[in-house]
Write a protein that holds these residues in place. Sequence first.
Motif: not given
Length: 343
Positions: A250-256, A1-19
Motif C-alpha cells: 500500500k505504501d508503494l502504491e501510494s507513491i506509484r 466544475m464537474p468532470v466529464q467521463c473520459s470515455n463517453c464524454v456524455q455523463r458526469r464522471a463519478v470516479l477516477k480509476r486507481p488502475k
Amino acid sequence: MPVQCSNCVQRRAVLKRPKTGHSLCKDCFFWAFEEEIHQTIVSAGLFNRGETVAIGASGGKDSTVLAHVMKVLNERYGYGLSLLLLSVDEGITGYRDDSLETVKRNQQQYELPLKIVSYEELYGWTMDAIVKQVGLKNNCTFCGVFRRQALDRGAMMLKVDKICTGHNADDVAETVLMNVLRGDIARLCRCTSISTASDGEGAIPRCKPLKYAYEKEIVLYAYFKKLDYFSTECIYSPNAYRGHARAFLKDLESIRPSSIIDVIHSGETLSIKEGVKMPVQGTCSRCGYISSQALCKSCVLLEGLNRGLPKLGIGKHHRLHGKILAQEPLTEQEEKKLKPVDF
C-alpha cells in the motif's frame, strides 16, 4: 466544475480509476471492469464450453464480485459454463457464521447452487478449537492449509471441472513479496500463475479471473453495483504475516499506482538458474493429496493437533514423517519442542 467521463464524454464522471487514472461514469466503469476480466479469461483460455465451474464463495467483496461478474460474462458472451458456489465453513464464531449468511443470500440473488463444506466434518476440528490449542501466532498456517484442501475436497464432491477463486492483483502481488521475503523459490515460481493444475490424484485445476483487477476497483464495483457482501476482517488474522506485505504494498502504491502490476510482472518473468534443485510434486502417503513430502502439510498439521503437538506442522520437521507414518511414538525431547506454549 464537474468532470466529464473520459470515455463517453456524455455523463458526469463519478470516479477516477486507481488502475489507469481515467475519470469514468458508472456505466463506463462497469463495462471497462467487466471487459478487462473477459479479456483475462479469453487470453488465458481459462474455461472451455460445457465445463462445470465452482466459484469459491466466502461472502467477502472479492468472491461476491467474482460470482456476479462470472454470471454476467457467462450470459453476455455465451461461455456455456455451469456455475455454482462452493463455501468453506472454518468454524469461526462471530465471523464465518455471519459471512455464510451473506453467501446464502448471494445464492438466492444469483440463482446459483451452493455447497458448504466444514472443517469440522472434514478434519474433526474447528478454527475456534484450533486457536484454543495453538494460540494466535501460527493459526493462519492451519487455516490456509486446511481451506485449500477443503476447497478441493468440496469440488471433488461436486465433480466440477475447475475452481475459480477471487484472488485479485493486490493478493497476487502480496504473495510475490511474501515469497521473496521468505526466500521460497518454489512458491515464487507458482504464485503468479493465473491457472494452476497439479498432477495429484483427482486434483482440480484452479484459476484466478480477477488476477489483474485492483482491490480498490473491486470495492468500487461492489459499491456502485450495490452488491451484498460481508466486509468484516477475520477475528484471528490481525497478526498474519500477509498483513506486513500488504502494508508495504500500500505504501508503494501510494507513491506509484502501477507498483501492484509491476510486482506481478516481476514474478511472472522470474527465471530460475539452471541446476537449482526444485521440489518434486508427488502425493501424500496417507490421504493421496498433492505433496512434495511423504506427508502433505494438512496431514502433518492434523497429526500434530490430534497428538497435542501443534508445532509439528510449523517449520521443518520432515525427518519425523517416517515416525508419523509408522505410528511410532516421539522421543521426550521431540515432544517437548512441539508442545504448545501456554498463552
